[in-house]
Design a protein around this motif. Structure first.
Motif, mmCIF file in Angstrom:
data_model
loop_
_atom_site.group_PDB
_atom_site.id
_atom_site.type_symbol
_atom_site.label_atom_id
_atom_site.label_comp_id
_atom_site.label_asym_id
_atom_site.label_seq_id
_atom_site.Cartn_x
_atom_site.Cartn_y
_atom_site.Cartn_z
ATOM 1 N N VAL A 152 0.821 -1.209 0.000
ATOM 2 C CA VAL A 152 0.000 0.000 0.000
ATOM 3 C C VAL A 152 0.857 1.263 0.000
ATOM 4 O O VAL A 152 0.595 2.201 -0.750
ATOM 5 C CB VAL A 152 -0.984 -0.006 1.194
ATOM 6 N N LEU A 153 1.904 1.304 0.825
ATOM 7 C CA LEU A 153 2.695 2.530 0.969
ATOM 8 C C LEU A 153 4.108 2.432 0.398
ATOM 9 O O LEU A 153 4.859 3.402 0.448
ATOM 10 C CB LEU A 153 2.762 2.945 2.437
ATOM 11 N N GLY A 154 4.493 1.294 -0.116
ATOM 12 C CA GLY A 154 5.815 1.160 -0.723
ATOM 13 C C GLY A 154 6.960 1.155 0.272
ATOM 14 O O GLY A 154 8.105 1.414 -0.103
ATOM 15 N N MET A 155 6.683 0.838 1.515
ATOM 16 C CA MET A 155 7.754 0.812 2.524
ATOM 17 C C MET A 155 8.603 -0.437 2.359
ATOM 18 O O MET A 155 8.099 -1.495 1.981
ATOM 19 C CB MET A 155 7.157 0.820 3.934
ATOM 20 N N ASP A 156 9.890 -0.312 2.659
ATOM 21 C CA ASP A 156 10.791 -1.456 2.653
ATOM 22 C C ASP A 156 10.829 -2.080 4.040
ATOM 23 O O ASP A 156 10.973 -1.377 5.045
ATOM 24 C CB ASP A 156 12.215 -1.033 2.268
ATOM 25 N N TYR A 157 10.714 -3.389 4.078
ATOM 26 C CA TYR A 157 10.859 -4.157 5.322
ATOM 27 C C TYR A 157 12.354 -4.286 5.574
ATOM 28 O O TYR A 157 13.075 -4.872 4.773
ATOM 29 C CB TYR A 157 10.191 -5.509 5.135
ATOM 30 N N VAL A 158 12.848 -3.704 6.669
ATOM 31 C CA VAL A 158 14.295 -3.616 6.857
ATOM 32 C C VAL A 158 14.872 -4.541 7.910
ATOM 33 O O VAL A 158 16.029 -4.937 7.818
ATOM 34 C CB VAL A 158 14.743 -2.159 7.135
ATOM 35 N N SER A 159 14.107 -4.894 8.946
ATOM 36 C CA SER A 159 14.665 -5.798 9.948
ATOM 37 C C SER A 159 13.580 -6.279 10.893
ATOM 38 O O SER A 159 12.448 -5.793 10.869
ATOM 39 C CB SER A 159 15.791 -5.131 10.751
ATOM 40 N N VAL A 208 3.800 13.214 1.837
ATOM 41 C CA VAL A 208 4.069 13.066 0.410
ATOM 42 C C VAL A 208 4.449 14.450 -0.089
ATOM 43 O O VAL A 208 4.160 15.454 0.561
ATOM 44 C CB VAL A 208 2.884 12.454 -0.383
ATOM 45 N N HIS A 209 5.099 14.535 -1.239
ATOM 46 C CA HIS A 209 5.755 15.773 -1.631
ATOM 47 C C HIS A 209 4.924 16.766 -2.432
ATOM 48 O O HIS A 209 5.364 17.897 -2.620
ATOM 49 C CB HIS A 209 7.049 15.444 -2.384
ATOM 50 N N SER A 210 3.734 16.370 -2.888
ATOM 51 C CA SER A 210 2.940 17.300 -3.689
ATOM 52 C C SER A 210 1.475 16.873 -3.688
ATOM 53 O O SER A 210 1.151 15.730 -3.339
ATOM 54 C CB SER A 210 3.456 17.356 -5.128
ATOM 55 N N LEU A 243 -2.903 12.798 -4.730
ATOM 56 C CA LEU A 243 -4.003 12.270 -5.543
ATOM 57 C C LEU A 243 -3.641 10.925 -6.162
ATOM 58 O O LEU A 243 -4.485 10.025 -6.255
ATOM 59 C CB LEU A 243 -4.391 13.286 -6.614
ATOM 60 N N ALA A 244 -2.388 10.763 -6.573
ATOM 61 C CA ALA A 244 -1.936 9.473 -7.108
ATOM 62 C C ALA A 244 -1.978 8.401 -6.018
ATOM 63 O O ALA A 244 -2.367 7.256 -6.274
ATOM 64 C CB ALA A 244 -0.533 9.593 -7.702
ATOM 65 N N ALA A 245 -1.588 8.775 -4.809
ATOM 66 C CA ALA A 245 -1.634 7.838 -3.688
ATOM 67 C C ALA A 245 -3.072 7.421 -3.408
ATOM 68 O O ALA A 245 -3.356 6.240 -3.169
ATOM 69 C CB ALA A 245 -1.003 8.466 -2.447
ATOM 70 N N LYS A 246 -3.990 8.384 -3.438
ATOM 71 C CA LYS A 246 -5.404 8.071 -3.211
ATOM 72 C C LYS A 246 -5.886 7.064 -4.242
ATOM 73 O O LYS A 246 -6.530 6.065 -3.901
ATOM 74 C CB LYS A 246 -6.256 9.338 -3.261
ATOM 75 N N ALA A 247 -5.579 7.301 -5.504
ATOM 76 C CA ALA A 247 -6.001 6.386 -6.566
ATOM 77 C C ALA A 247 -5.417 4.994 -6.346
ATOM 78 O O ALA A 247 -6.110 3.979 -6.516
ATOM 79 C CB ALA A 247 -5.590 6.941 -7.932
ATOM 80 N N GLU A 298 -11.008 1.842 1.409
ATOM 81 C CA GLU A 298 -11.788 3.082 1.424
ATOM 82 C C GLU A 298 -10.915 4.242 1.892
ATOM 83 O O GLU A 298 -10.206 4.137 2.891
ATOM 84 C CB GLU A 298 -12.982 2.927 2.367
ATOM 85 N N VAL A 299 -10.961 5.356 1.152
ATOM 86 C CA VAL A 299 -10.144 6.529 1.452
ATOM 87 C C VAL A 299 -11.054 7.730 1.681
ATOM 88 O O VAL A 299 -11.978 7.971 0.909
ATOM 89 C CB VAL A 299 -9.162 6.834 0.291
#
Length: 190
Positions: free
Chosen positions: A34-41, A98-100, A105-109, A117-118
């Motif tokens: 969903v958020l593109g986070m990296d699993y680090v440890s 987020v930066h803009s 809006l892209a994240a919402k989509a 649901e958002v």
């Protein structure tokens, strides 16, 4: 502390913020997808290092960007996870930048395309945000700053008078009423 005496603690940012999760694997996979986070440890112990008590856990860490780490504990021997029923669900949340507005809006989509649901975007005068829930029931916010340097400076200037008035009256101080007017005007455009 006076302005001449430096504070004895110099923070270097948030090392990590930790929350409970129902299932560590599901949580890691959700935050990656969903958020593109990296699993680090991860750390897993049968005994809590700080107290020594027996309480097996899995502690997972995800990279939220800019050296910010979000962590979760799965605690299989504890009672089922709940939430503070005396606090509205909208209060406790994880907010990420987020930066803009375009990225928001892209994240919402993207989030909606995953069947989540958002709510929003919500205009807060100096930032806009969207809201949704993770599989553990934690509210997640994505926000982008849209204010001017002057607006942020004015909010900093009125921060202490607002806090003082709130402490005395427990009603919303009007020191930054202009902020709400910006949001109302934007809402009227839709």
């Amino acid at each position: 502390m006076t302005e001449q005496t430096p504070h004895p603690i110099r923070l270097g940012g948030v090392h990590h913020a930790a929350y409970r999760c129902k299932d560590a694997r599901e949580t890691v996979e959700w935050y990656e997808k969903v958020l593109g986070m990296d699993y680090v440890s991860a750390f897993s112990e049968d005994h809590v290092p700080s107290t020594g008590e027996y309480d097996p856990y899995m502690h997972v860490f995800l990279d939220a960007g800019n050296d910010n780490i979000l962590a979760f504990f799965e605690l299989p021997k504890q009672k089922d996870m709940g939430r503070d029923e005396n606090t509205p669900a909208w209060v406790q949340h994880l907010a990420f930048r987020v930066h803009s507005e375009d990225e928001l809006l892209a994240a919402k989509a993207h989030v909606e395309s995953l069947g989540i649901e958002v709510l929003g975007p919500t205009h807060h005068g100096i930032f806009k945000s969207i809201y949704f829930f993770d599989p553990n029931g934690h509210r997640v916010e994505l926000a982008t700053d849209i204010g001017t340097d002057e607006q942020y400076a004015e909010l900093k200037r009125v921060a202490m008078p607002m806090l003082e008035e709130w402490s005395e009256t427990k009603t919303a101080p009007q020191h930054a009423a202009w902020l709400h007017e910006i949001a109302r005007k934007e809402h009227g455009k839709r």
